[in-house]
Design an enzyme around this catalytic site. Structure first.
Site, mmCIF file in Angstrom:
data_model
loop_
_atom_site.group_PDB
_atom_site.id
_atom_site.type_symbol
_atom_site.label_atom_id
_atom_site.label_comp_id
_atom_site.label_asym_id
_atom_site.label_seq_id
_atom_site.Cartn_x
_atom_site.Cartn_y
_atom_site.Cartn_z
ATOM 1 N N HIS A 29 -5.749 2.858 1.116
ATOM 2 C CA HIS A 29 -5.010 4.036 1.594
ATOM 3 C C HIS A 29 -5.702 4.751 2.759
ATOM 4 C CE1 HIS A 29 -2.884 3.114 -1.964
ATOM 5 N NE2 HIS A 29 -3.560 3.856 -2.817
ATOM 6 N N ASP B 288 0.904 -1.145 0.000
ATOM 7 C CA ASP B 288 0.000 0.000 0.000
ATOM 8 C C ASP B 288 0.947 1.199 0.000
ATOM 9 O OD1 ASP B 288 -1.441 2.266 0.773
ATOM 10 O OD2 ASP B 288 -2.985 1.030 1.687
ATOM 11 N N HIS B 289 1.093 1.839 -1.153
ATOM 12 C CA HIS B 289 2.206 2.798 -1.258
ATOM 13 C C HIS B 289 2.042 4.000 -0.329
ATOM 14 C CE1 HIS B 289 -0.358 5.089 -4.060
ATOM 15 N NE2 HIS B 289 0.454 6.093 -3.884
HETATM 16 C C1 BG6 Z 1 -3.469 4.588 -6.420
HETATM 17 C C2 BG6 Z 1 -4.823 4.631 -7.048
HETATM 18 O O1 BG6 Z 1 -3.366 3.523 -5.508
HETATM 19 O O2 BG6 Z 1 -3.230 5.813 -5.731
HETATM 20 C C3 BG6 Z 1 -4.957 5.821 -7.981
HETATM 21 O O3 BG6 Z 1 -5.042 3.433 -7.782
HETATM 22 C C4 BG6 Z 1 -4.584 7.100 -7.268
HETATM 23 O O4 BG6 Z 1 -6.264 5.914 -8.526
HETATM 24 C C5 BG6 Z 1 -3.247 6.951 -6.568
HETATM 25 O O5 BG6 Z 1 -4.519 8.139 -8.242
HETATM 26 C C6 BG6 Z 1 -2.947 8.160 -5.703
HETATM 27 O O6 BG6 Z 1 -1.643 8.064 -5.224
HETATM 28 P P1 BG6 Z 1 -0.821 9.360 -4.846
HETATM 29 O O7 BG6 Z 1 0.452 8.832 -4.289
HETATM 30 O O8 BG6 Z 1 -0.652 10.155 -6.100
HETATM 31 O O9 BG6 Z 1 -1.647 10.093 -3.839
#
Ligand code: BG6
Length: 510
Positions: free
Chosen positions: A249, A186-187
């Site tokens: 997230h 989960d980045h």
């Molecule tokens: C991803 C989603 O996990 O996270 C995307 O699949 C989203 O739809 C993205 O745009 C948002 O990540 P960040 O790091 O740009 O907030």
């Protein structure tokens, strides 16, 4: 600084889906920056595997374009690029054929003979969900993935598309690998500001005593994006904001805010405390979904001077789609610390600005000793954790305006990463790749976490799928989502803390 660096042991990184967007936009830039920051192992190799017919040179060019366009360092220099490129090889392969894995194993064995050591193996699955099973099964048949201490498999989201598929995927993976070998990404957990929530809460003594229902009125989490679905219409239309963002997230952010102090920084200890939060969260009943959750879908509109299409006009999207691009939910936790404190979360695409933050709103003072005319502008204390693009923490408190009168005003105390540290924060994928190479699973999702999070959102997903919205599209680009999201809080006498009244537009569209 350099002498504190403990580089990972020799490692072979294998990326399945090496031509994909994630590899070029996130993984390659992350590995490149790790190399330049001297975090990569002394001995390592990266093998890109994909079914595309690409020459080695074409593959490298794709990666270079990806790094040039997405690295936090900007464009590559020839010298640095050539060094990085020297670690890559490309294997064109069919993920479903056993000989793919035999070729891979032979290649890895050659590298290890040359290095004189058995390396760590990191298998990164950046592939469509249908390929996870054949890749996992085939790897499971070979010795290259059997060492429980050195061989790891990284699985990207989406991790299932509902509770049943996530459970089946966990069953499949844990039937082949040890849970400790499985790194579910989960980045958001790799973001500096998100990791800092733990430091903020548990490395300071002044916040924890007031971090509970006695002092906190409500919590809000906003993750707003200005982008639409971009070129991902095909994927997104089967997913939607609840699956794409809230299940993972937003619930992870909520766990960081609500968890109990861990007794140590061990991966399982932190993950146990987070699972406790998910288990304490009150499951929303199907019949209560309309009271606790709001969905939205963006219509066409104007964003920063440009006309942008509505969701239903986007490529790959069904023109009558019922998929939500905005979701807001009011959650409750049934435990001593949080009983009665609402946690409002919302996320959406095509919103007024790119902004992610957590707001902790404290209760008003128990007794107002100042005369009424002094306190006209009085507002309760508020703590805002800015995750992106602004990175920092703000505390709002009352101060006396200078002058002969006792007039009170809210003011802010600000901690800003850039001013405080003047170093560039690593990207989330740099942190996560390094942790995976080092065998630290703290920032990755365990099977039970993923399943508990799915269980929480399922009633909302099921209700929304069974009753298509009659009001879509219901918010225009460049707004903060549908009016109903304001009403969700207004019913409790609250408002979203992040909004810009001057820019607000009527949510009605077309
Ligand atoms: C991803 C989603 O996990 O996270 C995307 O699949 C989203 O739809 C993205 O745009 C948002 O990540 P960040 O790091 O740009 O907030």
């Amino acid at each position: 600084m350099t002498d504190q660096i403990k580089k990972p042991d020799p490692t072979v990184v294998v990326i399945f889906g090496a031509k994909g967007d994630l590899t070029t936009r996130k993984l390659a830039p992350a590995l490149y920056n790790l190399l330049l920051d001297k975090w990569m192992p002394e001995k390592f190799a990266i093998i890109g595997v994909s079914h595309h017919d690409l020459s080695h040179e074409q593959f490298l060019q794709l990666l270079r374009d990806g790094v040039d366009g997405n690295s936090r360092r900007g464009k590559t220099t020839d010298e640095e690029w050539n060094e990085f490129a020297g670690y890559f090889t490309y294997q064109r392969a069919d993920f479903t054929k056993p000989d793919t894995y035999e070729t891979l194993a032979a290649h890895m064995a050659d590298l290890e003979t040359e290095w004189g050591t058995r390396a760590n193996h990191l298998f990164y699955l950046s592939v469509s969900p249908q390929f996870i099973e054949p890749i996992a099964q085939n790897l499971g048949n070979l010795a290259i993935a059997k060492d429980r201490d050195r061989d790891r498999i990284v699985v990207e989201k989406p991790f299932g598309r509902d509770l049943a598929t996530a459970t089946a995927l966990n069953k499949l993976l844990t039937g082949i690998f040890q849970e400790s070998q499985i790194y579910r990404i989960d980045h958001y957990l790799g973001k500096e500001t998100v990791q800092n929530i733990l430091a903020f809460r548990f490395a300071n003594v002044i916040f924890e005593p007031i971090w509970n229902r006695n002092y906190i009125d409500f919590v809000q989490i906003t993750v707003a994006e200005t982008v639409g679905v971009e070129h991902r219409g095909n994927y997104y239309d089967k997913s939607g904001a609840m699956r794409d963002m809230v299940q993972n997230h937003l619930l992870q952010l909520l766990c960081m805010v609500a968890m109990e102090p861990p007794t140590s920084f061990q991966a399982d200890e932190i993950r146990n405390r987070k699972v406790d939060v998910l288990h304490a969260m009150r499951k929303i009943r199907h019949e209560d979904v309309s009271q606790s959750a709001v969905r939205g879908q963006y219509g066409s509109g104007w964003l920063k001077g440009e006309q942008v299409p509505g969701y239903r006009e986007e490529e790959g999207v069904n023109p009558e789609s019922n998929t939500e691009t905005f979701a807001a939910v009011k959650f409750h936790l049934d435990n001593w610390r949080w009983q009665g404190v609402p946690f409002y979360v919302r996320t959406g695409k095509r919103m007024h600005e790119k902004h992610s933050s957590i707001t902790i709103q404290f209760r008003p003072v128990p007794h107002q000793s100042f005369p009424e005319e002094s306190t006209e502008n009085m507002q309760p204390n508020r703590l805002i954790i800015n995750i992106q693009p602004e990175m920092g923490i703000k505390v709002r408190f009352q101060a006396k305006r200078p002058g002969q009168l006792m007039l009170l005003n809210p003011v802010e105390m600000v901690f800003n990463y850039e001013d405080a540290y003047r170093v560039e924060a690593p990207e989330a994928y740099e942190t996560l790749l390094l942790d995976a190479m080092q065998g630290d699973a703290t920032l990755f999702m365990r099977a039970d976490q993923v399943e508990a999070a799915w269980a929480l959102v399922m009633p909302i997903i099921e209700t929304w799928e069974s009753k298509p919205s009659l009001h879509f599209p219901n918010y225009a680009a460049d707004t903060w989502g549908p009016e109903a999201a304001e009403a969700l809080l207004a019913r409790d006498g609250h408002t979203w803390s992040v909004q810009s009244p001057t820019k607000r537009k009527a949510a009605a569209v077309k």
